[in-house]
Scaffold this motif. Structure first.
Motif, PDB file in Angstrom:
ATOM      1  N   GLN A   1      85.671  13.345 -15.232  1.00 36.84           N
ATOM      2  CA  GLN A   1      84.605  14.295 -14.895  1.00 36.84           C
ATOM      3  C   GLN A   1      83.566  14.365 -16.007  1.00 36.84           C
ATOM      4  O   GLN A   1      82.361  14.458 -15.733  1.00 36.84           O
ATOM      5  N   VAL A   2      84.002  14.342 -17.247  1.00 40.41           N
ATOM      6  CA  VAL A   2      83.058  14.331 -18.364  1.00 40.41           C
ATOM      7  C   VAL A   2      82.218  13.056 -18.307  1.00 40.41           C
ATOM      8  O   VAL A   2      81.000  13.081 -18.520  1.00 40.41           O
ATOM      9  N   ALA A   3      82.856  11.941 -17.995  1.00 41.72           N
ATOM     10  CA  ALA A   3      82.126  10.675 -17.912  1.00 41.72           C
ATOM     11  C   ALA A   3      81.080  10.693 -16.804  1.00 41.72           C
ATOM     12  O   ALA A   3      80.036  10.033 -16.909  1.00 41.72           O
ATOM     13  N   ASP A   4      81.321  11.483 -15.747  1.00 40.99           N
ATOM     14  CA  ASP A   4      80.438  11.503 -14.585  1.00 40.99           C
ATOM     15  C   ASP A   4      79.524  12.727 -14.571  1.00 40.99           C
ATOM     16  O   ASP A   4      78.827  12.982 -13.585  1.00 40.99           O
ATOM     17  N   LEU A   5      79.478  13.480 -15.671  1.00 39.75           N
ATOM     18  CA  LEU A   5      78.775  14.758 -15.670  1.00 39.75           C
ATOM     19  C   LEU A   5      77.282  14.609 -15.381  1.00 39.75           C
ATOM     20  O   LEU A   5      76.705  15.408 -14.637  1.00 39.75           O
ATOM     21  N   GLU A   6      76.653  13.604 -15.943  1.00 39.06           N
ATOM     22  CA  GLU A   6      75.210  13.441 -15.748  1.00 39.06           C
ATOM     23  C   GLU A   6      74.872  13.287 -14.270  1.00 39.06           C
ATOM     24  O   GLU A   6      73.928  13.911 -13.764  1.00 39.06           O
ATOM     25  N   ALA A   7      75.638  12.476 -13.566  1.00 35.93           N
ATOM     26  CA  ALA A   7      75.387  12.279 -12.138  1.00 35.93           C
ATOM     27  C   ALA A   7      75.631  13.559 -11.354  1.00 35.93           C
ATOM     28  O   ALA A   7      74.883  13.886 -10.413  1.00 35.93           O
ATOM     29  N   GLN A   8      76.655  14.319 -11.738  1.00 32.83           N
ATOM     30  CA  GLN A   8      76.935  15.578 -11.056  1.00 32.83           C
ATOM     31  C   GLN A   8      75.811  16.594 -11.275  1.00 32.83           C
ATOM     32  O   GLN A   8      75.446  17.339 -10.355  1.00 32.83           O
ATOM     33  N   CYS A   9      75.280  16.613 -12.487  1.00 32.70           N
ATOM     34  CA  CYS A   9      74.170  17.525 -12.771  1.00 32.70           C
ATOM     35  C   CYS A   9      72.958  17.200 -11.901  1.00 32.70           C
ATOM     36  O   CYS A   9      72.270  18.108 -11.408  1.00 32.70           O
ATOM     37  N   THR A  10      72.686  15.927 -11.705  1.00 32.49           N
ATOM     38  CA  THR A  10      71.583  15.519 -10.836  1.00 32.49           C
ATOM     39  C   THR A  10      71.794  16.018  -9.417  1.00 32.49           C
ATOM     40  O   THR A  10      70.858  16.497  -8.756  1.00 32.49           O
ATOM     41  N   ARG A  11      73.025  15.946  -8.943  1.00 27.69           N
ATOM     42  CA  ARG A  11      73.331  16.428  -7.589  1.00 27.69           C
ATOM     43  C   ARG A  11      73.162  17.946  -7.499  1.00 27.69           C
ATOM     44  O   ARG A  11      72.628  18.457  -6.508  1.00 27.69           O
ATOM     45  N   TRP A  12      73.630  18.691  -8.503  1.00 28.85           N
ATOM     46  CA  TRP A  12      73.440  20.141  -8.504  1.00 28.85           C
ATOM     47  C   TRP A  12      71.947  20.491  -8.462  1.00 28.85           C
ATOM     48  O   TRP A  12      71.529  21.387  -7.725  1.00 28.85           O
ATOM     49  N   ASN A  13      71.182  19.798  -9.258  1.00 27.88           N
ATOM     50  CA  ASN A  13      69.757  20.133  -9.347  1.00 27.88           C
ATOM     51  C   ASN A  13      69.010  19.844  -8.049  1.00 27.88           C
ATOM     52  O   ASN A  13      68.047  20.546  -7.713  1.00 27.88           O
ATOM     53  N   ALA A  14      69.442  18.830  -7.320  1.00 27.56           N
ATOM     54  CA  ALA A  14      68.828  18.565  -6.017  1.00 27.56           C
ATOM     55  C   ALA A  14      69.080  19.725  -5.057  1.00 27.56           C
ATOM     56  O   ALA A  14      68.184  20.137  -4.300  1.00 27.56           O
ATOM     57  N   ARG A  15      70.276  20.277  -5.092  1.00 30.76           N
ATOM     58  CA  ARG A  15      70.605  21.420  -4.234  1.00 30.76           C
ATOM     59  C   ARG A  15      69.860  22.673  -4.681  1.00 30.76           C
ATOM     60  O   ARG A  15      69.349  23.434  -3.845  1.00 30.76           O
ATOM     61  N   TYR A  16      69.800  22.878  -5.960  1.00 27.44           N
ATOM     62  CA  TYR A  16      69.068  24.032  -6.510  1.00 27.44           C
ATOM     63  C   TYR A  16      67.607  23.984  -6.067  1.00 27.44           C
ATOM     64  O   TYR A  16      67.039  24.997  -5.647  1.00 27.44           O
ATOM     65  N   LYS A  17      67.012  22.797  -6.160  1.00 30.59           N
ATOM     66  CA  LYS A  17      65.596  22.651  -5.809  1.00 30.59           C
ATOM     67  C   LYS A  17      65.363  22.977  -4.325  1.00 30.59           C
ATOM     68  O   LYS A  17      64.372  23.630  -3.976  1.00 30.59           O
ATOM     69  N   ARG A  18      66.266  22.544  -3.452  1.00 29.57           N
ATOM     70  CA  ARG A  18      66.099  22.838  -2.019  1.00 29.57           C
ATOM     71  C   ARG A  18      66.190  24.343  -1.782  1.00 29.57           C
ATOM     72  O   ARG A  18      65.426  24.903  -0.986  1.00 29.57           O
ATOM     73  N   LEU A  19      67.123  25.008  -2.459  1.00 29.82           N
ATOM     74  CA  LEU A  19      67.253  26.453  -2.305  1.00 29.82           C
ATOM     75  C   LEU A  19      66.031  27.175  -2.876  1.00 29.82           C
ATOM     76  O   LEU A  19      65.489  28.093  -2.248  1.00 29.82           O
ATOM     77  N   GLU A  20      65.619  26.755  -4.059  1.00 21.95           N
ATOM     78  CA  GLU A  20      64.460  27.382  -4.704  1.00 21.95           C
ATOM     79  C   GLU A  20      63.213  27.235  -3.828  1.00 21.95           C
ATOM     80  O   GLU A  20      62.476  28.206  -3.607  1.00 21.95           O
ATOM     81  N   ASP A  21      62.980  26.038  -3.325  1.00 17.69           N
ATOM     82  CA  ASP A  21      61.821  25.813  -2.465  1.00 17.69           C
ATOM     83  C   ASP A  21      61.916  26.652  -1.191  1.00 17.69           C
ATOM     84  O   ASP A  21      60.910  27.162  -0.688  1.00 17.69           O
ATOM     85  N   GLY A  22      63.136  26.801  -0.680  1.00 17.45           N
ATOM     86  CA  GLY A  22      63.320  27.511   0.573  1.00 17.45           C
ATOM     87  C   GLY A  22      63.095  29.008   0.476  1.00 17.45           C
ATOM     88  O   GLY A  22      62.679  29.631   1.460  1.00 17.45           O
ATOM     89  N   ILE A  23      63.380  29.607  -0.682  1.00 15.61           N
ATOM     90  CA  ILE A  23      63.215  31.060  -0.809  1.00 15.61           C
ATOM     91  C   ILE A  23      61.888  31.438  -1.471  1.00 15.61           C
ATOM     92  O   ILE A  23      61.505  32.607  -1.457  1.00 15.61           O
ATOM     93  N   ARG A  24      61.217  30.457  -2.058  1.00 17.89           N
ATOM     94  CA  ARG A  24      59.945  30.753  -2.735  1.00 17.89           C
ATOM     95  C   ARG A  24      58.933  31.333  -1.739  1.00 17.89           C
ATOM     96  O   ARG A  24      58.787  30.851  -0.630  1.00 17.89           O
ATOM     97  N   GLY A  25      58.255  32.379  -2.170  1.00 20.47           N
ATOM     98  CA  GLY A  25      57.253  32.999  -1.325  1.00 20.47           C
ATOM     99  C   GLY A  25      57.791  34.077  -0.409  1.00 20.47           C
ATOM    100  O   GLY A  25      57.018  34.672   0.361  1.00 20.47           O
ATOM    101  N   THR A  26      59.098  34.351  -0.463  1.00 18.97           N
ATOM    102  CA  THR A  26      59.661  35.434   0.347  1.00 18.97           C
ATOM    103  C   THR A  26      59.098  36.770  -0.132  1.00 18.97           C
ATOM    104  O   THR A  26      59.157  37.068  -1.329  1.00 18.97           O
ATOM    105  N   PRO A  27      58.553  37.585   0.750  1.00 16.91           N
ATOM    106  CA  PRO A  27      57.988  38.871   0.319  1.00 16.91           C
ATOM    107  C   PRO A  27      59.013  39.730  -0.436  1.00 16.91           C
ATOM    108  O   PRO A  27      60.147  39.901   0.030  1.00 16.91           O
ATOM    109  N   GLY A  28      58.613  40.228  -1.597  1.00 17.43           N
ATOM    110  CA  GLY A  28      59.471  41.100  -2.388  1.00 17.43           C
ATOM    111  C   GLY A  28      60.485  40.392  -3.254  1.00 17.43           C
ATOM    112  O   GLY A  28      61.186  41.036  -4.042  1.00 17.43           O
ATOM    113  N   LEU A  29      60.595  39.071  -3.109  1.00 22.01           N
ATOM    114  CA  LEU A  29      61.601  38.295  -3.851  1.00 22.01           C
ATOM    115  C   LEU A  29      60.913  37.507  -4.956  1.00 22.01           C
ATOM    116  O   LEU A  29      59.919  36.811  -4.706  1.00 22.01           O
TER     117      LEU A  29
END
Length: 398
Positions: free
Chosen positions: A259-287
């Motif tokens: 898992q330590v050896a593969d951490l960089e690739a896992q981080c890239t996968r997390w960030n792709a999911r984070y970006k989709r969520l961030e883009d999806g909630i951006r602009g929500t009134p009051g948020l």
């Protein structure tokens, strides 16, 4: 009909096959204790320490039983004694003040900004109150580390970094955990590598590393470490440093090495999911979306947003409505601790003066895990649900 999310916010990916095979090999030979090795054998734990140290550019690494144990060991290795004061974040999780309390010291809480990082102005005002800062990169948010170190170095304050949520992250290209005297990491199930429990302590300071090795329970077998100082550093330390056993075992180390050896690739996968969520909630009134600075390389294993200055009932309604549609949100503004969402005023063993600016921000923090078992399409659906339910509550309250 409103869509309902059916995924699990607590389901992890399987352990990599290489980790399963390595774990089976340890189980078959039975030498689980890190110092129980056959002639000429290098233990899984010693190899893991060497590999993790290399991955973050540290001279020394000690693998231990948990991230909390790593923090307590770091404080002891820096000479923190009962009755001493230790600076730390008001926005963090219970193991951080718990590590301070475990050595008999007293936390001095520092405020949080709307970026969810430690308030550097508040830190500058309180810096004379202690000689150690236990800095929590809470939920993966990293402050301006160059400015923080200027403040601390100028006051002679040593920094221990709690990197439970930032393994694989960086500030200005420097890995999280490599600014202060010690970096501490967690290998608990919901962190970036999964051994159920476990942790690392890294440092470039030979004396700190030697003390940490001794405290972890080396039984004078420190020469079997690959990422520890040379034997001569232990000559005095070994007689005056208590054994507070908290070693990692070879089974967990075997699971972690791939898992330590593969951490960089896992981080890239997390960030792709984070970006989709961030883009999806951006602009929500009051948020309010938490904007991440260019200097910060994140690991998006969780996402936070602010419902700033909302009423308690309105925030709770958002959490409840999202839960009905399968989206699990955690709220740090509740008056009573629930799950991991306790606040600085929940820890009654750690006295604190009121912090109204911080209270305002804590009252609006909403948090959500981002498991790698989510697909990008899952993230899109979750974002749609959060956006719809938050927007509906906001409109009704207007």
């Amino acid at each position: 009909m409103s869509e309902v999310f059916k995924g699990s916010f607590t389901q992890q990916e399987p352990i990599p096959e290489a980790g399963i095979e390595a774990a089976l090999a340890v189980l078959r030979h039975g030498r689980l204790h890190r110092y129980n090795t056959a002639p000429g054998e290098l233990s899984e734990t010693a190899l893991l320490e060497q590999e993790f140290a290399a991955s973050v550019g540290a001279r020394y690494c000690v693998a231990v039983a948990s991230g909390g144990y790593a923090m307590g060991t770091a404080l002891r290795a820096l000479g923190v004694k009962p009755g001493d004061k230790v600076l730390s974040n008001a926005f963090t999780l219970a193991p951080v003040p718990g590590a301070i309390a475990a050595v008999g010291a007293e936390p001095v809480f520092v405020g949080v900004t709307e970026d969810l990082t430690i308030d550097l102005e508040d830190l500058a005002e309180k810096i004379g109150a202690a000689r150690v800062l236990l800095l929590s990169h809470m939920r993966g948010h990293i402050c301006d580390m160059n400015r923080l170190m200027e403040i601390c170095d100028g006051a002679g304050v040593q920094v221990v970094e709690d990197c439970a949520h930032t393994m694989g992250a960086a500030w200005n290209g420097v890995p999280s955990g490599r600014f202060g005297a010690v970096g501490c990491y967690s290998c608990q199930t919901y962190k970036h590598v999964n051994a159920g429990e476990g942790g690392f302590l890294v440092t470039d300071d030979a004396e700190i590393a030697a003390r940490a090795v001794m405290m972890s329970g080396s039984y004078m077998l420190y020469e079997r470490h690959l990422a520890a100082p040379p034997p001569e550093v232990f000559e005095t330390i070994r007689y005056e440093t208590p054994n507070i056993s908290g070693r990692m075992d070879n089974l967990r180390a075997a699971i972690l090495r791939p898992q330590v050896a593969d951490l960089e690739a896992q981080c890239t996968r997390w960030n792709a999911r984070y970006k989709r969520l961030e883009d999806g909630i951006r602009g929500t009134p009051g948020l309010t979306v938490i904007e991440r600075p260019d200097e910060e390389r994140i690991v998006g294993s969780s996402i936070q947003f602010l419902l700033l200055d909302w009423s308690t009932d309105a925030v709770q309604e958002v959490v409840t409505r999202c839960a009905r549609r399968g989206v699990e949100l955690k709220w740090f503004g509740a008056s009573e601790p629930l799950g991991f969402t306790s606040r600085y005023d929940s820890w009654r063993y750690a006295r604190s003066e009121p912090m109204p600016k911080t209270d305002r921000i804590l009252a609006g923090i909403v948090d959500m895990r981002v498991p790698l078992t989510f697909s990008l399409e899952d993230c899109d659906m979750v974002a749609r649900i959060v956006r719809a339910e938050t927007g509906a509550v906001y409109q009704n309250a207007a």
